[in-house]
Design a protein around this motif. Structure first.
Motif, short mmCIF file in Angstrom:
data_model
loop_
_atom_site.label_atom_id
_atom_site.label_comp_id
_atom_site.label_asym_id
_atom_site.label_seq_id
_atom_site.Cartn_x
_atom_site.Cartn_y
_atom_site.Cartn_z
N ARG A 59 0.83 -1.20 0.00
CA ARG A 59 0.00 0.00 0.00
C ARG A 59 0.87 1.25 0.00
O ARG A 59 0.52 2.26 -0.61
N ALA A 60 2.01 1.21 0.68
CA ALA A 60 2.93 2.35 0.68
C ALA A 60 3.52 2.57 -0.71
O ALA A 60 3.72 3.71 -1.13
N LEU A 61 3.78 1.48 -1.43
CA LEU A 61 4.30 1.60 -2.80
C LEU A 61 3.26 2.27 -3.70
O LEU A 61 3.60 3.10 -4.53
N GLY A 62 2.02 1.90 -3.54
CA GLY A 62 0.94 2.52 -4.30
C GLY A 62 0.85 2.13 -5.76
O GLY A 62 0.00 2.63 -6.48
N SER A 63 1.71 1.26 -6.22
CA SER A 63 1.72 0.92 -7.64
C SER A 63 1.57 -0.57 -7.92
O SER A 63 1.67 -0.99 -9.06
N GLU A 65 7.34 -10.82 -8.03
CA GLU A 65 8.23 -10.07 -8.92
C GLU A 65 7.79 -8.62 -9.07
O GLU A 65 8.61 -7.71 -9.09
N ALA A 66 6.48 -8.39 -9.17
CA ALA A 66 5.98 -7.02 -9.36
C ALA A 66 6.29 -6.15 -8.13
O ALA A 66 6.72 -5.00 -8.27
N THR A 67 6.11 -6.70 -6.95
CA THR A 67 6.39 -5.94 -5.73
C THR A 67 7.89 -5.67 -5.61
O THR A 67 8.30 -4.55 -5.28
N ALA A 74 10.08 -5.48 -8.01
CA ALA A 74 10.44 -4.50 -9.03
C ALA A 74 10.01 -3.09 -8.60
O ALA A 74 10.75 -2.12 -8.80
N ALA A 75 8.84 -2.98 -7.99
CA ALA A 75 8.36 -1.67 -7.53
C ALA A 75 9.24 -1.14 -6.40
O ALA A 75 9.50 0.07 -6.33
N ILE A 76 9.71 -2.03 -5.54
CA ILE A 76 10.62 -1.61 -4.46
C ILE A 76 11.93 -1.08 -5.06
O ILE A 76 12.42 -0.02 -4.67
N GLU A 77 12.47 -1.81 -6.01
CA GLU A 77 13.73 -1.39 -6.65
C GLU A 77 13.56 -0.06 -7.38
O GLU A 77 14.45 0.78 -7.37
N ALA A 78 12.40 0.15 -7.99
CA ALA A 78 12.16 1.36 -8.77
C ALA A 78 11.77 2.56 -7.90
O ALA A 78 11.79 3.70 -8.36
N TYR A 79 11.41 2.31 -6.65
CA TYR A 79 10.97 3.41 -5.78
C TYR A 79 12.13 4.37 -5.57
O TYR A 79 13.24 3.95 -5.21
#
Length: 184
Positions: A6-10, A19-21, A23-28
């Motif tokens: 939820r904090a990532l929001g994406s 994998e999606a989570t 990747a979103a952490i790495e891209a944050y």
């Protein structure tokens, strides 16, 4: 995991780190901020529990320590070592949360679909009965004026209170990760 998602929001909030989570952490762009957002969600959840008044001080200290460690790790510094608290791994459940705020008080003053029986309806009925007599007596005129003003104040107060309660219920439902529409 859900607080992180939820904090990532994406990403989809499903509690599974895939994998999606990842990747979103790495891209944050700011991991320090991401830790702060995630810890903020944890604190909001704890504040929504019935036992917050009793245990809130200790929970706040532990959450602050987790934030400090998490942000140190996020920035790559060694930072403070995590500290284990005996019993600190106990989980709170949704049934331990405070109930969502009720809108009954606002409904009673504004009518909210039930005109008869509401306080506003009773005041209006009294005003209508006294209105023909208002021209014959100044006291009755003052009473009618007071009823009109009281009715207006109660109606406005009811609408303001309803908006406040709706906002508070929405925030609590968000903190408790309740499904959409529960706070409405």
């Amino acid at each position: 995991m859900k607080w992180l998602q939820r904090a990532l929001g994406s990403v989809k909030v499903d509690g599974v780190i895939g994998e999606a989570t990842l990747a979103a952490i790495e891209a944050y762009p700011d991991h320090d901020k991401l830790v702060a957002l995630m810890i903020g969600r944890r604190l909001a959840f704890l504040q929504a529990l019935k036992t917050w008044r009793v245990f809130g001080s200790g929970w706040s200290r532990r959450v602050a320590q987790v934030k400090q460690v998490g942000q140190a790790w996020a920035t790559g510094s060694v930072g403070p070592q995590p500290v284990f608290f005996a019993g600190g791994n106990a989980k709170a459940t949704i049934d331990q949360a405070k109930p969502l705020p009720a809108k009954a008080g606002a409904d009673a003053t504004t009518g909210a679909g039930v005109t008869s029986g509401s306080l506003g309806g009773v005041l209006e009925a009294a005003r209508q009965q006294l209105d023909p007599l208002a021209s014959t007596s100044t006291v009755i005129g003052y009473v009618v004026t007071a009823l009109v003003i009281t009715g207006a104040v109660l109606a406005i107060g009811g609408f303001v209170y309803r908006a406040y309660v709706s906002r508070k219920a929405k925030a609590r439902a968000d903190a408790l990760d309740l499904p959409e529409g529960v706070a409405a």
